[in-house]
Write an enzyme that holds these catalytic residues in place. Sequence first.
Site, PDB file in Angstrom:
ATOM      1  N   ASP A 115       0.851  -1.198   0.000  1.00 47.87           N
ATOM      2  CA  ASP A 115       0.000   0.000   0.000  1.00 47.87           C
ATOM      3  C   ASP A 115       0.887   1.248   0.000  1.00 47.87           C
ATOM      4  O   ASP A 115       1.778   1.380   0.851  1.00 47.87           O
ATOM      5  CB  ASP A 115      -0.867  -0.053   1.266  1.00 47.87           C
ATOM      6  CG  ASP A 115      -1.975   0.972   1.266  1.00 47.87           C
ATOM      7  OD1 ASP A 115      -2.359   1.444   0.177  1.00 47.87           O
ATOM      8  OD2 ASP A 115      -2.465   1.299   2.372  1.00 47.87           O
ATOM      9  N   GLY A 117      -7.999   8.320   7.059  1.00 47.19           N
ATOM     10  CA  GLY A 117      -8.344   8.623   8.449  1.00 47.19           C
ATOM     11  C   GLY A 117      -9.791   9.058   8.572  1.00 47.19           C
ATOM     12  O   GLY A 117     -10.580   8.946   7.632  1.00 47.19           O
ATOM     13  N   THR A 123     -12.585   4.554   5.272  1.00 47.99           N
ATOM     14  CA  THR A 123     -13.142   4.768   6.611  1.00 47.99           C
ATOM     15  C   THR A 123     -14.108   5.947   6.633  1.00 47.99           C
ATOM     16  O   THR A 123     -13.729   7.064   6.264  1.00 47.99           O
ATOM     17  CB  THR A 123     -11.998   5.031   7.626  1.00 47.99           C
ATOM     18  OG1 THR A 123     -11.293   3.815   7.815  1.00 47.99           O
ATOM     19  CG2 THR A 123     -12.531   5.539   8.969  1.00 47.99           C
TER      20      THR A 123
HETATM   21  P1  13P Z   1      -8.543   4.694   5.912  1.00 53.00           P
HETATM   22  O1  13P Z   1      -7.523   4.513   6.986  1.00 53.00           O
HETATM   23  O2  13P Z   1      -9.125   6.057   5.894  1.00 53.00           O
HETATM   24  O3  13P Z   1      -9.599   3.635   5.967  1.00 53.00           O
HETATM   25  O4  13P Z   1      -7.793   4.544   4.521  1.00 53.00           O
HETATM   26  C1  13P Z   1      -7.128   3.360   4.204  1.00 53.00           C
HETATM   27  C2  13P Z   1      -6.379   3.476   2.934  1.00 53.00           C
HETATM   28  O5  13P Z   1      -6.732   4.201   2.030  1.00 53.00           O
HETATM   29  C3  13P Z   1      -5.180   2.643   2.772  1.00 53.00           C
HETATM   30  O6  13P Z   1      -4.472   2.950   1.627  1.00 53.00           O
END
Ligand code: 13P
Length: 288
Positions: free
Chosen positions: A84, A178, A210
Site C-alpha cells: 500500500d 483517516g 473509513t
Molecule cells: P482509511 O484509513 O481512511 O480507511 O484509509 C485506508 C487506505 O486508504 C489505505 O491505503
Amino acid sequence: MLVAADKMLKDALKGKYAVGHFNINNLEWTKAILETAQENNSPVILGVSEGAGKYMGGYKTVVGMVKGMIEELNITVPVAIHLDHGSFEGAKKCIEAGFTSVMFDGSKYPIDENIEKTKEIVELAHSKGISVEAEVGAIGGEEDGVIGQGEIADKNECKRISELGIDFLAAGIGNIHGVYPENWKGLDFNALGEIKGEIGEMPLVLHGGTGIPTDMIKEAISLGVSKINVNTECQIVFTEETRKYFEENKDKEKKGFDPRKVLKPGYEAIKAKVKEKMEIFGSIDKAN
Ligand code: 13P
C-alpha cells in the site's frame, strides 16, 4: 488461494461490486480478515503499508505468515498481498519478497517522473505476474507518515498513467485517509465520472474508505470503483474493544492476562467490521 489482484478487480468491475482492501498490522489482523473472507466466500486484498511491513518484521515475514495461514486455515477464496502506497524502492523489495500485487505511489513526483517510475515498476512486476496500482492526485490525510493534501486528480494525467499497462488506478476525488472532518465536502462524483471517461475499462481504487457513507460508496462503485481501502475503521474498533476488556477488569479474572485472551475481543471486532464492509461493497459470494 494467493493470487494477483488484476483478475479479481476486473471481475468486480464487470459485476458492479468492489473488493475490500483491508490493511493488516499483525497476526490477529491477518487471521481475522482471511477467516472473514473465507466465511463469506469473498475475494480479499491484504494491504501492507511500508510502516506495517517493517513493524511485522519485514516483507518476507509478511509473505511467510500469509502463505502459512492460507494453507493451514484452508483459505480457498482469492487473496492478494498488496503493498500500500509503496515507494519506488519499497515496490521493488516487495516484488522480490513474493507480494502478489504492489502499489507504486508516485503522486508526490511531477507527472513525467511519476510516469517514468511507474513504467519501470510495471515492467518488473508484470514479468513476475504481479499486479500494479498507480496513483495520480495525492489522497489527503496522513497514513504511516505519508501525507497527502487531498486533491482531485487531473483526468489527463489519469489517462497518461492508465496507458502504461497498470492494472488499477487510485485517483484522488476528495477522499482522505483517516476520519473525515465534520466539514468534509464528500466525494466528487463529477470528477470520478470524467476520470472514468478517460481511462475506459480500468478498475479504479478508492482510498480512505473509513467513514465514507454507504450511499456514496454505492455510487462510487456504480461509477467504476472496484477496490476500496479500509484501515482506520478496523484500528478504531480493535482498540475500543481492547479498552473495554481492561475497563471491565477481564485481565484480572483467571488467566485473563494471556495475550490470546486480551486480543480476542479486538480480533472479533475486526471480523465484524470486515464482514460489514464486504456486505456494503457487494463482494460476498463473489469468490470464484
Ligand atoms: P482509511 O484509513 O481512511 O480507511 O484509509 C485506508 C487506505 O486508504 C489505505 O491505503
